[in-house]
Scaffold this motif. Structure first.
Motif, PDB file in Angstrom:
ATOM      1  N   SER A  32    -113.534  19.502 -14.700  1.00  0.00           N
ATOM      2  CA  SER A  32    -114.087  20.688 -14.075  1.00  0.00           C
ATOM      3  C   SER A  32    -114.379  21.738 -15.154  1.00  0.00           C
ATOM      4  CB  SER A  32    -113.028  21.218 -13.113  1.00  0.00           C
ATOM      5  OG  SER A  32    -113.638  21.978 -12.158  1.00  0.00           O
ATOM      6  N   ASN A  33    -115.539  22.369 -15.064  1.00  0.00           N
ATOM      7  CA  ASN A  33    -115.902  23.427 -16.016  1.00  0.00           C
ATOM      8  C   ASN A  33    -116.487  22.914 -17.338  1.00  0.00           C
ATOM      9  OD1 ASN A  33    -115.964  26.202 -15.630  1.00  0.00           O
ATOM     10  ND2 ASN A  33    -114.444  26.562 -17.208  1.00  0.00           N
ATOM     11  N   VAL A  34    -116.607  21.592 -17.482  1.00  0.00           N
ATOM     12  CA  VAL A  34    -117.101  21.054 -18.759  1.00  0.00           C
ATOM     13  C   VAL A  34    -118.606  21.298 -18.934  1.00  0.00           C
ATOM     14  CG1 VAL A  34    -117.565  18.678 -17.950  1.00  0.00           C
ATOM     15  CG2 VAL A  34    -116.904  19.047 -20.316  1.00  0.00           C
ATOM     16  N   GLY A  35    -119.322  21.483 -17.794  1.00  0.00           N
ATOM     17  CA  GLY A  35    -120.754  21.786 -17.897  1.00  0.00           C
ATOM     18  C   GLY A  35    -121.679  20.764 -17.230  1.00  0.00           C
ATOM     19  N   SER A  38    -124.494  22.630 -15.328  1.00  0.00           N
ATOM     20  CA  SER A  38    -125.367  23.260 -16.339  1.00  0.00           C
ATOM     21  C   SER A  38    -126.262  22.227 -17.004  1.00  0.00           C
ATOM     22  CB  SER A  38    -124.530  23.940 -17.429  1.00  0.00           C
ATOM     23  OG  SER A  38    -123.665  24.896 -16.876  1.00  0.00           O
ATOM     24  N   GLY A  54    -118.121  30.034 -13.811  1.00  0.00           N
ATOM     25  CA  GLY A  54    -117.027  30.123 -14.773  1.00  0.00           C
ATOM     26  C   GLY A  54    -115.701  29.698 -14.148  1.00  0.00           C
ATOM     27  N   GLY A  57    -113.924  24.020 -10.530  1.00  0.00           N
ATOM     28  CA  GLY A  57    -113.872  23.524  -9.155  1.00  0.00           C
ATOM     29  C   GLY A  57    -115.046  23.969  -8.326  1.00  0.00           C
ATOM     30  N   GLY A  78    -115.697  17.831 -10.516  1.00  0.00           N
ATOM     31  CA  GLY A  78    -114.908  17.646 -11.739  1.00  0.00           C
ATOM     32  C   GLY A  78    -113.449  17.327 -11.458  1.00  0.00           C
ATOM     33  N   ASP A 145    -123.112  24.715 -28.864  1.00  0.00           N
ATOM     34  CA  ASP A 145    -123.358  26.024 -29.485  1.00  0.00           C
ATOM     35  C   ASP A 145    -122.080  26.731 -29.898  1.00  0.00           C
ATOM     36  OD1 ASP A 145    -122.734  27.978 -26.901  1.00  0.00           O
ATOM     37  OD2 ASP A 145    -123.648  26.099 -26.309  1.00  0.00           O
ATOM     38  N   VAL A 174    -124.992  18.423 -26.678  1.00  0.00           N
ATOM     39  CA  VAL A 174    -125.969  19.269 -25.981  1.00  0.00           C
ATOM     40  C   VAL A 174    -125.461  20.704 -25.887  1.00  0.00           C
ATOM     41  CG1 VAL A 174    -126.808  17.376 -24.487  1.00  0.00           C
ATOM     42  CG2 VAL A 174    -125.111  18.970 -23.610  1.00  0.00           C
ATOM     43  N   ALA A 176    -126.359  23.807 -23.222  1.00  0.00           N
ATOM     44  CA  ALA A 176    -127.144  24.362 -22.112  1.00  0.00           C
ATOM     45  C   ALA A 176    -127.590  25.779 -22.473  1.00  0.00           C
ATOM     46  CB  ALA A 176    -126.305  24.373 -20.833  1.00  0.00           C
ATOM     47  N   LEU A 177    -126.789  26.433 -23.307  1.00  0.00           N
ATOM     48  CA  LEU A 177    -127.113  27.803 -23.708  1.00  0.00           C
ATOM     49  C   LEU A 177    -128.318  27.837 -24.641  1.00  0.00           C
ATOM     50  CD1 LEU A 177    -125.754  30.718 -23.396  1.00  0.00           C
ATOM     51  CD2 LEU A 177    -124.920  30.302 -25.715  1.00  0.00           C
TER      52      LEU A 177
HETATM   53  P1  GTP Z   1    -117.352  21.992 -11.798  1.00  0.00           P
HETATM   54  O1  GTP Z   1    -118.482  22.111 -10.845  1.00  0.00           O
HETATM   55  O2  GTP Z   1    -116.237  22.951 -11.551  1.00  0.00           O
HETATM   56  O3  GTP Z   1    -116.837  20.585 -11.948  1.00  0.00           O
HETATM   57  O4  GTP Z   1    -117.866  22.453 -13.264  1.00  0.00           O
HETATM   58  P2  GTP Z   1    -119.139  21.946 -14.089  1.00  0.00           P
HETATM   59  O5  GTP Z   1    -118.729  20.815 -14.979  1.00  0.00           O
HETATM   60  O6  GTP Z   1    -120.306  21.697 -13.180  1.00  0.00           O
HETATM   61  O7  GTP Z   1    -119.437  23.186 -15.061  1.00  0.00           O
HETATM   62  P3  GTP Z   1    -120.594  24.295 -14.969  1.00  0.00           P
HETATM   63  O8  GTP Z   1    -121.920  23.717 -15.299  1.00  0.00           O
HETATM   64  O9  GTP Z   1    -120.458  25.032 -13.682  1.00  0.00           O
HETATM   65  O10 GTP Z   1    -120.216  25.227 -16.228  1.00  0.00           O
HETATM   66  C1  GTP Z   1    -118.933  25.813 -16.386  1.00  0.00           C
HETATM   67  C2  GTP Z   1    -119.029  27.008 -17.328  1.00  0.00           C
HETATM   68  O11 GTP Z   1    -119.378  26.596 -18.652  1.00  0.00           O
HETATM   69  C3  GTP Z   1    -120.095  28.047 -16.926  1.00  0.00           C
HETATM   70  O12 GTP Z   1    -119.581  29.332 -17.191  1.00  0.00           O
HETATM   71  C4  GTP Z   1    -121.265  27.716 -17.839  1.00  0.00           C
HETATM   72  O13 GTP Z   1    -122.100  28.826 -18.090  1.00  0.00           O
HETATM   73  C5  GTP Z   1    -120.534  27.271 -19.119  1.00  0.00           C
HETATM   74  N1  GTP Z   1    -121.346  26.331 -19.912  1.00  0.00           N
HETATM   75  C6  GTP Z   1    -121.868  25.152 -19.494  1.00  0.00           C
HETATM   76  N2  GTP Z   1    -122.568  24.545 -20.473  1.00  0.00           N
HETATM   77  C7  GTP Z   1    -122.523  25.373 -21.554  1.00  0.00           C
HETATM   78  C8  GTP Z   1    -123.055  25.294 -22.900  1.00  0.00           C
HETATM   79  O14 GTP Z   1    -123.736  24.335 -23.312  1.00  0.00           O
HETATM   80  N3  GTP Z   1    -122.753  26.347 -23.736  1.00  0.00           N
HETATM   81  C9  GTP Z   1    -121.990  27.400 -23.339  1.00  0.00           C
HETATM   82  N4  GTP Z   1    -121.741  28.342 -24.240  1.00  0.00           N
HETATM   83  N5  GTP Z   1    -121.484  27.509 -22.078  1.00  0.00           N
HETATM   84  C10 GTP Z   1    -121.736  26.516 -21.201  1.00  0.00           C
END
Ligand code: GTP
Ligand code: MG
Length: 200
Positions: A32-35, A38, A54, A57, A78, A145, A174, A176-177
């Motif tokens: 969860s939160n890994v991206g 995004s 941010g 979950g 996640g 990044d 990768v 996303a930013l």
């Molecule tokens: P769950 O839905 O909870 O499983 O999370 P998720 O894996 O879908 O993560 P999500 O894409 O919601 O991103 C989680 C946080 O990480 C957010 O605050 C995003 O803005 C940040 N984030 C995602 N990818 C990147 C990246 O490549 N660079 C940076 N700096 N932040 C990122």
């Protein structure tokens, strides 16, 4: 591959709700939160196709996105989100295994790990599980990044070693930013789908 069209096709928690098995699927798995969400937005070039947060979950359902009217990307909820209750984590496990173990049109699962950290015990367990079901082979190292390019290669070697990856398996960094790495990932996805379609 160029993504020209993307849409949320279906949101499911049970197999009866999944869309048809006529199209190849590539799923995104990871802590969860890994991206994951995004990354979906990055490769489709859309800021708000999947909800990003941010707070870990955010994605709690299996979300099927139709790409170019041709194949699907499946955004999975996640793991490793500490605050969920035991019953939620059990239903999460069942929801995931129902999908991952019984989906004939699932071609590959892209495993996401944070480029900054050594993969966790759960990441390793997930990767072994995917390998067991013949779904492993593509790992995305997210948030590239956040570290220097020097550090990037070192961390990727560490990720490969910790997950026990073989040479033909790939790690794609990768961001996303910064919007980097998506072309290489799309190439890997296209190859996986091509291999799959070629064998059916
Ligand atoms: P769950 O839905 O909870 O499983 O999370 P998720 O894996 O879908 O993560 P999500 O894409 O919601 O991103 C989680 C946080 O990480 C957010 O605050 C995003 O803005 C940040 N984030 C995602 N990818 C990147 C990246 O490549 N660079 C940076 N700096 N932040 C990122
Ligand atoms: Mg998400």
């Amino acid at each position: 591959m160029i993504v020209k069209k993307s849409e949320l096709e279906c949101v499911a928690v049970r197999s009866e709700q999944y869309p048809g098995q006529d199209k190849a699927e590539i799923a995104f798995a990871g802590r969860s939160n890994v991206g994951k969400s995004s990354l979906l937005n990055l490769i489709t070039g859309r800021k708000k196709l999947a909800r990003v947060s941010g707070n870990p979950g955010k994605t709690r359902t299996i979300n099927f996105y139709l790409i170019n009217d041709d194949f699907r990307i499946v955004d999975l909820p996640g793991y490793g989100y500490a605050k969920v209750s035991r019953s939620i984590s059990e239903s999460w496990g069942k929801m995931m295994s129902d999908y991952l173990e019984n989906r004939p049109n699932l071609v590959r699962v892209v495993q996401l790990v944070d480029i900054r950290h050594t993969p966790s015990a759960q990441d390793v367990e997930m990767y072994e599980y995917l390998r067991h079901f013949g779904l492993s082979g593509i790992v995305v190292a997210t948030k590239a990044d956040k570290i220097s390019s020097n550090q990037r290669q070192k961390n990727i070697s560490n990720i490969r070693k910790t997950l026990g990856m073989s040479e033909e398996e790939v790690v794609v960094p990768v961001s996303a930013l910064k919007k980097t790495g998506q072309d290489k990932l799309l190439e890997e996805i296209e190859n996986a789908i091509f291999e799959f379609q070629g064998t059916c």
